[in-house]
Motif scaffolding. Structure first.
Motif, PDB file in Angstrom:
ATOM      1  N   LEU A  33      30.579  -6.930  31.723  1.00  0.00           N
ATOM      2  CA  LEU A  33      31.964  -7.059  32.185  1.00  0.00           C
ATOM      3  C   LEU A  33      32.232  -6.117  33.351  1.00  0.00           C
ATOM      4  O   LEU A  33      32.855  -6.504  34.343  1.00  0.00           O
ATOM      5  CB  LEU A  33      32.932  -6.777  31.040  1.00  0.00           C
ATOM      6  CG  LEU A  33      32.922  -7.774  29.890  1.00  0.00           C
ATOM      7  CD1 LEU A  33      33.803  -7.270  28.747  1.00  0.00           C
ATOM      8  CD2 LEU A  33      33.374  -9.160  30.342  1.00  0.00           C
ATOM      9  N   ALA A  64      30.452 -13.215  28.320  1.00  0.00           N
ATOM     10  CA  ALA A  64      30.670 -12.186  29.341  1.00  0.00           C
ATOM     11  C   ALA A  64      29.990 -12.544  30.655  1.00  0.00           C
ATOM     12  O   ALA A  64      30.458 -12.168  31.733  1.00  0.00           O
ATOM     13  CB  ALA A  64      30.163 -10.833  28.844  1.00  0.00           C
ATOM     14  N   THR A  70      38.344 -11.140  30.774  1.00  0.00           N
ATOM     15  CA  THR A  70      37.795 -10.618  29.518  1.00  0.00           C
ATOM     16  C   THR A  70      38.369 -11.316  28.296  1.00  0.00           C
ATOM     17  O   THR A  70      37.695 -11.437  27.281  1.00  0.00           O
ATOM     18  CB  THR A  70      38.020  -9.101  29.383  1.00  0.00           C
ATOM     19  OG1 THR A  70      39.412  -8.822  29.525  1.00  0.00           O
ATOM     20  CG2 THR A  70      37.223  -8.351  30.408  1.00  0.00           C
TER      21      THR A  70
END
Length: 77
Positions: A33, A64, A70
């Motif tokens: 991320l 991811a 996210t």
């Protein structure tokens, strides 16, 4: 040598290896991320770091790689 093998086969060592795998997987998710410049909030960390389910962490790691936000990691389905 056999004592060493017995240690690695013991329940204690298996639990320890699983713990390391879990922590590593969580770190991998956060790293991916971060490398993708996605926003890693305290809430995101609080959801990922305590998770003890390798299957769930695996799904989140896969997501991811392609997520645009996210929040997409945690979408059911």
């Amino acid at each position: 040598m056999s004592a060493l093998l017995n240690f690695f086969r013991s329940e204690h060592s298996q639990v320890a290896f699983t713990d390391v795998r879990i922590e590593s997987r969580a770190e991998d998710i956060l790293r991916v991320l971060g490398q993708r410049d996605l926003d890693v909030t305290a809430e995101t960390r609080e959801r990922i770091e305590p998770c003890r389910d390798l299957d769930v962490l695996g799904v989140w790691l896969d997501r991811a790689v392609t997520a645009s936000r996210t929040e997409e990691l945690f979408v059911d389905g």
